[in-house]
Design an enzyme around this catalytic site. Structure first.
Site, short mmCIF file in Angstrom:
data_model
loop_
_atom_site.label_atom_id
_atom_site.label_comp_id
_atom_site.label_asym_id
_atom_site.label_seq_id
_atom_site.Cartn_x
_atom_site.Cartn_y
_atom_site.Cartn_z
N VAL A 25 0.82 -1.21 0.00
CA VAL A 25 0.00 0.00 0.00
C VAL A 25 0.85 1.27 0.00
O VAL A 25 0.50 2.28 -0.62
CB VAL A 25 -0.98 0.00 1.20
CG1 VAL A 25 -0.24 0.01 2.53
CG2 VAL A 25 -1.94 1.16 1.12
N CYS B 80 19.64 -3.85 1.43
CA CYS B 80 18.78 -3.80 0.24
C CYS B 80 18.54 -2.35 -0.16
O CYS B 80 18.63 -1.99 -1.34
CB CYS B 80 17.46 -4.51 0.51
SG CYS B 80 16.37 -4.59 -0.93
N CYS C 56 12.35 -11.13 3.18
CA CYS C 56 11.72 -11.66 1.97
C CYS C 56 12.29 -13.00 1.52
O CYS C 56 11.56 -13.86 1.04
CB CYS C 56 11.80 -10.64 0.84
SG CYS C 56 13.49 -10.22 0.31
#
Length: 355
Positions: free
Chosen positions: A5, A94, A193
């Protein structure tokens, strides 16, 4: 656009402000060809959500493959740090190497003037300092500057973070609803992840089995108290898995990779007067010329605490001394220093050891 979102709303906000927006999604990791939904940012499911948002906003959407680069810069570092008995911060790496280095370069190659993200932070040009600065988000509960201290001046000048000025996450979701985005109620990603569907220790057992080898638990005097199943199961300050039958709570004080031992002690032994950090990136100031009063943050979910920073003890390092001793200073984690009582990030780096 990660498919969440926040980045979706950032794209919609900039479009409303008159920017010519294109969407870029990085595909950096996929645990399984069948695990396409709910598999965290940048999975195949996330790519599909980002594509739908781009279609709703009627903007071009590109998917770029960063798997090899991500494996080298993020996963490789993650494994190496655990081999060293340290606790890494893969999201920081990252951001540093993938999103705001490699991705920014690719965005420029596509003709973009700015890279915009859904991070909660603010970027401003400080006329007095004549520098671009990174500031805490308006919503301190969502502030992400701790994971963004890596920015160079050039990167700050070409980055937009519109969510830094929203009052809270509920407001972000309300904007998503106004825009008619299907991700308005999508939960935030909370996991690393590349270990989706399992634990980080399961991942390390496959990729670095030497970190999952039994060894001794000892006290600070070197006396053996029990055994552990692998140093990767432990981090500084941890009480869980310290099963040695002690009448008082014991916590991890140190991890010795050379002897494959976990050193434990009481809560008082866990307190540190300060720390040494290196791998520095100067943000709000170009360098440190004299000791400086700052607010220091050594974990993501903590309030910054008063401290004094000075150069040394070696080139490219700083020494930070806290006004009050701090618990569980953890090598491998990030240190971020802010101006005292303010919102500006001055410098960030990697904790080497406690004092």
């Amino acid at each position: 656009m990660s498919g969440g979102v926040d980045s979706s709303v950032a794209a919609g906000m900039l479009q409303r402000q008159g920017y010519d927006v294109i969407g870029i999604t990085m595909q950096i990791w996929q645990e399984s060809a069948t695990e396409t939904k709910g598999a965290g940012c940048c999975s195949l499911g996330a790519v599909e959500d980002a594509r739908r948002v781009a279609a709703k906003l009627d903007i071009p959407h590109y998917v770029l493959n960063f798997r090899e680069f991500f494996a080298e810069k993020v996963i490789g570092n993650f494994i190496d740090e655990y081999r060293r008995g340290r606790t890494p911060n893969p999201c920081v790496n990252c951001n540093r190497y993938v999103k705001f280095d490699a991705l920014l370069s690719r965005a420029r190659a596509l003709g973009a003037e700015y890279l915009a993200t859904g991070h909660y932070a603010r970027i401003r040009f400080d006329e007095d300092r004549r520098r671009w600065t990174l500031l805490r988000a308006l919503d301190n509960a969502k502030d992400q500057t701790y994971a963004l201290y890596h920015f160079t001046q050039d990167e700050l000048a070409h980055t937009l973070m519109p969510l830094g000025d929203v009052p809270n996450k509920a407001h972000t979701r309300s904007i998503a609803e106004e825009l008619g985005l299907l991700v308005a109620d999508k939960p935030d990603s909370q996991e690393i992840c590349f270990v989706q569907g399992g634990s980080y220790t399961d991942f390390l057992a496959k990729t670095a089995p030497e970190t999952i080898q039994p060894g001794d638990i000892v006290n600070t005097a070197g006396k053996r108290l029990g055994s552990h199943d692998g140093i990767a199961f432990y981090t500084i300050g941890q009480r869980k898995r310290v099963n040695v039958g002690s009448p008082v709570p014991l916590y991890v004080i140190h991890i010795n990779t050379a002897s494959n031992t976990v050193v434990v002690g009481n809560n008082d032994e866990l307190a540190a007067d300060g720390l040494i950090a290196d791998d520095l990136n100067w943000v709000g100031v170009p360098a440190l010329n004299e000791p400086l009063q700052v607010d220091a943050k050594i974990r993501y979910n903590m309030q910054a605490v008063p401290a004094v920073v000075e150069s040394g003890p070696a080139d490219g390092a700083i020494t930070v001394r806290f006004a009050q001793p701090q618990r569980a200073v953890t090598p491998g984690q990030s240190l971020v220093l802010y101006d005292r009582g303010g919102d500006s990030v001055l410098v960030g780096g990697t904790i080497q050891r406690s004092l």
